[in-house]
Design a protein around this motif. Structure first.
Motif, PDB file in Angstrom:
ATOM      1  N   PRO A  60      -8.896 -48.104   6.352  1.00 47.69           N
ATOM      2  CA  PRO A  60      -7.601 -48.196   7.031  1.00 47.69           C
ATOM      3  C   PRO A  60      -6.932 -49.513   6.653  1.00 47.69           C
ATOM      4  O   PRO A  60      -7.563 -50.424   6.115  1.00 47.69           O
ATOM      5  CB  PRO A  60      -7.994 -48.183   8.515  1.00 47.69           C
ATOM      6  CG  PRO A  60      -9.332 -48.833   8.536  1.00 47.69           C
ATOM      7  CD  PRO A  60     -10.005 -48.372   7.258  1.00 47.69           C
ATOM      8  N   SER A  71       0.080 -45.998   9.222  1.00 48.68           N
ATOM      9  CA  SER A  71       0.001 -44.547   9.192  1.00 48.68           C
ATOM     10  C   SER A  71       0.937 -43.984   8.132  1.00 48.68           C
ATOM     11  O   SER A  71       2.079 -44.423   8.010  1.00 48.68           O
ATOM     12  CB  SER A  71       0.390 -44.009  10.575  1.00 48.68           C
ATOM     13  OG  SER A  71       0.293 -42.613  10.629  1.00 48.68           O
ATOM     14  N   GLU A  88      -7.570 -44.702  14.448  1.00 52.46           N
ATOM     15  CA  GLU A  88      -7.652 -44.291  13.047  1.00 52.46           C
ATOM     16  C   GLU A  88      -7.915 -42.802  12.943  1.00 52.46           C
ATOM     17  O   GLU A  88      -8.832 -42.283  13.559  1.00 52.46           O
ATOM     18  CB  GLU A  88      -8.783 -45.053  12.357  1.00 52.46           C
ATOM     19  CG  GLU A  88      -8.955 -44.707  10.900  1.00 52.46           C
ATOM     20  CD  GLU A  88     -10.116 -45.423  10.259  1.00 52.46           C
ATOM     21  OE1 GLU A  88     -10.493 -45.036   9.143  1.00 52.46           O
ATOM     22  OE2 GLU A  88     -10.669 -46.348  10.864  1.00 52.46           O
ATOM     23  N   GLU A  92      -4.318 -42.421   8.671  1.00 50.16           N
ATOM     24  CA  GLU A  92      -4.507 -43.878   8.623  1.00 50.16           C
ATOM     25  C   GLU A  92      -5.574 -44.303   7.619  1.00 50.16           C
ATOM     26  O   GLU A  92      -6.025 -45.445   7.636  1.00 50.16           O
ATOM     27  CB  GLU A  92      -4.860 -44.410  10.020  1.00 50.16           C
ATOM     28  CG  GLU A  92      -3.715 -44.338  11.010  1.00 50.16           C
ATOM     29  CD  GLU A  92      -3.453 -42.935  11.530  1.00 50.16           C
ATOM     30  OE1 GLU A  92      -2.278 -42.575  11.730  1.00 50.16           O
ATOM     31  OE2 GLU A  92      -4.428 -42.174  11.728  1.00 50.16           O
TER      32      GLU A  92
END
Length: 193
Positions: A60, A71, A88, A92
């Motif tokens: 991420p 995102s 997450e 993500e």
């Protein structure tokens, strides 16, 4: 069974040496075995934009200023990357590849598209919209600061990626000329080049 020891008698020195040697051998095999290529470096993308590209580390990207996950929302066409998620998920996660010359290419596995700094648009928003690494728009310099955070710089316009937390759902943009809190990110599993 000439070498069997009676119950209750202590083990011999030879037995202790054998078990110690076996344990040391097993430990050395673990310590000195080469790490898999994916754990050592980012994958090279010699065949960028094709199905032959191998999977790279998945990580991420977390905005330091917003304390949110970045995102890549695919529910909207050409939606820009945003630091807006509290947890997450698939949107993500990002893959990091070696684009050569010390640059990274970043791919969103949730839609299979490459991250691009759209410098032809105002403030160069980042989007997971490119079918390949076709030029500098899809290349980034990512450095780790000694304080622990990362900064991301677009090769296309030499600007730092910023998550403008003063605006609700503001897109990530390659627009900053210096690094402040908005330009700081955490990338926990970034592979070295």
């Amino acid at each position: 069974m000439a070498h069997a020891r009676p119950v209750g008698q202590p083990r011999t020195r030879r037995h202790h040496l054998r078990t110690t040697f076996a344990a040391l051998l097993a430990l050395s095999m673990l310590l000195f075995a080469p790490a898999p290529a994916s754990a050592r470096t980012a994958k090279n993308i010699d065949s960028v934009g094709t199905d032959e590209v191998s999977v790279a580390n998945v990580s991420p990207i977390i905005s330091y200023g917003a304390n949110k996950f970045v995102s890549a929302r695919h529910s909207q066409t050409d939606s820009p990357l945003q630091a807006r998620a509290d947890t997450e998920g698939a949107w993500e996660e990002f893959q990091f590849y070696d684009a050569g010359s010390g640059y990274y290419a970043i791919r969103s596995p949730s839609n299979g598209k490459w991250i691009s700094a759209r410098i032809n648009q105002t403030d160069a928003p980042l989007q997971a919209s490119s079918n390949g690494v076709n030029g500098d728009w899809e290349k980034f310099i990512i450095r780790r600061h000694p304080a622990g955070y990362h900064y991301i710089q677009s090769v296309a316009n030499s600007r730092y990626v910023t998550a403008r937390v003063s605006q609700t759902d503001a897109p990530l943009q390659a627009r900053a000329t210096t690094v402040s809190d908005w330009e700081k990110f955490s990338i926990p599993s970034l592979p070295p080049l």
